[in-house]
Design a protein around this motif. Structure first.
Motif, PDB file in Angstrom:
ATOM      1  N   GLY A 190     -14.876  -4.744  -3.053  1.00  0.00           N
ATOM      2  CA  GLY A 190     -14.207  -4.752  -1.727  1.00  0.00           C
ATOM      3  C   GLY A 190     -14.056  -6.475  -1.140  1.00  0.00           C
ATOM      4  N   THR A 511      -9.813  -0.888   0.884  1.00  0.00           N
ATOM      5  CA  THR A 511     -10.171  -1.146  -0.580  1.00  0.00           C
ATOM      6  C   THR A 511     -10.461  -2.837  -0.204  1.00  0.00           C
ATOM      7  N   LEU A 524      -5.810   3.721  -8.013  1.00  0.00           N
ATOM      8  CA  LEU A 524      -7.033   3.044  -7.885  1.00  0.00           C
ATOM      9  C   LEU A 524      -8.235   3.410  -8.378  1.00  0.00           C
ATOM     10  N   THR A 570     -15.938  -0.041   0.573  1.00  0.00           N
ATOM     11  CA  THR A 570     -14.828  -0.879  -0.162  1.00  0.00           C
ATOM     12  C   THR A 570     -15.155  -0.876  -1.532  1.00  0.00           C
ATOM     13  N   ASN A 573     -14.014   2.484  -2.699  1.00  0.00           N
ATOM     14  CA  ASN A 573     -12.839   3.331  -2.193  1.00  0.00           C
ATOM     15  C   ASN A 573     -13.118   4.543  -1.615  1.00  0.00           C
TER      16      ASN A 573
END
Length: 604
Positions: A190, A511, A524, A570, A573
């Motif tokens: 992140g 993210t 992702l 992050t 996710n």
């Protein structure tokens, strides 16, 4: 193959071959031709239109399948013994292969053996539904492609200066960069993604004087209309035509635009307004060894490192910039893709000069019939043009150009000088610095297997329209939630109702990056996961939100979770969503988190 290459080139640049080119619609026409859009057409002197083949019609599925099998051959990749036809066809006949297959070739050959093995393992894990476990017979294989990581701590308040030091020290290394911030506890994916996002925005600041800036009201309105269609930068032919209808040349820049759609945290006029994509601002000879050139070297290093580490940047470079960086020649139609107003004015001047010269050529046997150059019916002398670059009076096209008037005799010289400053000598130093910085990480020539729009996708990801079904298929629900949970259903409805700016804020909140990778939200890694966050009030200890208490209507409930905010991890996710009592409460708390939850990584 030679005939196919000729056909593909004809379909791609067919608009440049027309006898009469209307550059007022060139941004859409050139973008369509370069992108190989289906059904694109152009009309020249012929009464009927010409329909070009789309790029997809030239793809050979058998060759694509053969390339896919070849890229699974670990021994040929490790030993560097890939058949000679592979690099030749992928580079020189890239139209034969789909983008995804060329992307696999790129990641398997451009970054060295370690990253190639790592990429192959990721593909294998995706195809088999997961990686091998440590206790299995494949545990040793898992360690083969493991990449070394370099953790670096930077200052959030001095991103540009920090980036210069980081890239100077680590851009040439094979390690994966992981960024952290002083005074923050966040680490991993992140913060790293946000670093590249923040760097992308800082590189678009007007104070750096790197990029062309457009403040014309018509073009600004056109850019707003274009940007409203999605996260990807697209060019609208009608808007371009309206923008180039005026006879005035490009003026000085005064208005700013937030990068990539921006956010409320940016100051007005802080960022470059480039509705057609970023292209370098021409530098006069006195500035070609200064600070601006060093920023382009940083840009080259950063773009290459982002591609190498599979990071996304929020940097809408124009297709003309990619072509110029790869060493391809540019012309007037390329100017139309990033400054249609200037291109339209130059095209009118060139046409007026040719029209004025035509009678003299036809009447060679008699007295000279040459008449003065007329620009939209106005004599050239009335335009008060001098030999300075349109939009930058300090850039003299010839020595003492501010005092040299443009007249019928030197009009052609003036047009050529503007083209050279815009596409040639005025941007040569910046492009050379970008290439030099890029080549420090991996060879820029490796990108020759992609088209310009594909490079945009590779670097900046792709936009996606979210529907409830797409989100439900792409998101994992766990630890208290299932796809049929009432809270989850309303959450998916809220996400599907987000506009472009809100979607970007949500992605950055979850993210660290406001853009999606190629393949959309389903691509992702790690997979986006939503779990139940237990209420923090005292009632949570007695069982939390009662089953069935969630209200689908917009009324505000009174459950213990309504005072809580959603939080995220992050690096994974990972969204921790409280079980709010109603959809309206959920929307209020989510929007508050998206607007206020930026700028720091802390424990939640």
């Amino acid at each position: 193959l030679a005939l196919l290459r000729l056909l593909e080139a004809l379909c791609r640049v067919g608009n440049r071959l027309r006898p009469a080119v209307d550059v007022s619609s060139a941004p859409a026409a050139v973008a369509t031709a370069a992108g190989g859009g289906a059904g694109s057409s152009c009309t020249g002197a012929q009464p009927s239109s010409t329909t070009w083949l789309s790029r997809d019609e030239l793809i050979n599925q058998k060759l694509g399948s053969k390339l896919g099998q070849q890229l699974k051959d670990v021994l040929s990749i490790c030993g560097g013994s890939m058949p000679r036809w592979v690099p030749l066809l992928v580079t020189h006949c890239k139209f034969l292969f789909p983008f995804e297959m060329r992307r696999r070739y790129f990641y398997s050959t451009a970054f060295g053996l370690g990253r190639a093995l790592h990429h192959m393992q990721q593909l294998n894990a995706a195809e088999t539904g997961g990686a091998a476990t440590l206790g299995s017979s494949d545990s040793r294989e898992l360690r083969v492609g493991r990449l070394q990581r370099q953790k670096v701590r930077v200052s959030r308040r001095r991103i540009l200066e920090s980036a210069e030091k980081v890239m100077e020290l680590y851009a040439r290394q094979r390690t994966v960069l992981e960024l952290e911030y002083f005074g923050e506890v966040g680490t991993g994916l992140g913060p790293t993604l946000e670093f590249f996002t923040l760097l992308s925005h800082d590189l678009q600041k007007r104070s750096l004087r790197m990029w062309r800036h457009e403040d014309n009201a018509t073009l600004a309105d056109a850019a707003d209309n274009v940007g409203a269609g999605g996260d990807e930068m697209q060019v609208d032919g009608g808007a371009a035509a309206a923008a180039t209808g005026t006879a005035a040349l490009s003026g000085p820049a005064t208005a700013g635009q937030r990068p990539g759609g921006g956010g409320d945290w940016h100051e007005p006029n802080e960022y470059v307004n480039a509705p057609w994509g970023l292209f370098p601002r021409p530098l006069p000879p006195s500035e070609r060894g200064g600070r601006v050139v060093s920023y382009f070297r940083l840009l080259g290093r950063s773009v290459a490192k982002a591609m190498q580490d599979s990071r996304l940047m929020d940097l809408p470079l124009s297709g003309a910039f990619y072509r110029a960086a790869l060493g391809h020649s540019l012309d007037l139609l390329d100017i139309a893709t990033f400054d249609p107003q200037l291109a339209g004015s130059l095209a009118k001047l060139r046409a007026a000069a040719a029209e004025a010269a035509a009678p003299a050529a036809a009447a060679a046997s008699g007295p000279s019939a040459r008449r003065g150059v007329l620009y939209d019916g106005v004599p050239l002398s009335d335009l008060c043009l001098v030999f300075t670059l349109p939009g930058d009076s300090a850039y003299e096209l010839v020595p003492g150009g501010a005092g040299v008037d443009v007249c019928d005799a030197n009009l052609t010289q003036y047009i050529d000088a503007v083209l050279d400053a815009t596409l040639g000598s005025g941007v040569a130093a910046q492009l050379a610095a970008f290439r030099a910085g890029f080549d420090e990480v991996f060879p820029l020539a490796s990108l020759e297997c992609f088209y310009e729009d594909e490079l945009e996708t590779l670097l900046c990801g792709s936009g996606e329209r979210w529907t409830v079904q797409v989100l439900a298929d792409s998101i994992k629900f766990d630890h208290g939630y299932t796809a049929s949970s009432p809270v989850v259903k309303c959450f998916l409805e809220l996400l599907s109702e987000l506009d472009t700016l809100e979607q970007r804020r949500f992605l950055r909140f979850v993210t660290g990056c406001p853009r999606l990778p190629t393949g959309g939200i389903a691509a992702l890694l790690p997979r986006l996961t939503v779990v139940r966050k237990h209420p923090t009030s005292d009632t949570a200890s007695t069982g939390g939100t009662p089953v069935g208490s969630f209200k689908v209507d917009s009324g505000v409930g009174t459950t213990a979770a309504d005072a809580d905010l959603p939080s995220v991890m992050t690096c994974a996710n990972y969204i921790k969503l409280p079980p709010y009592s109603g959809k309206e409460v959920m929307k209020q708390r989510l929007m508050y988190a998206l607007n206020e939850g930026q700028g720091s990584f802390d424990l939640s």
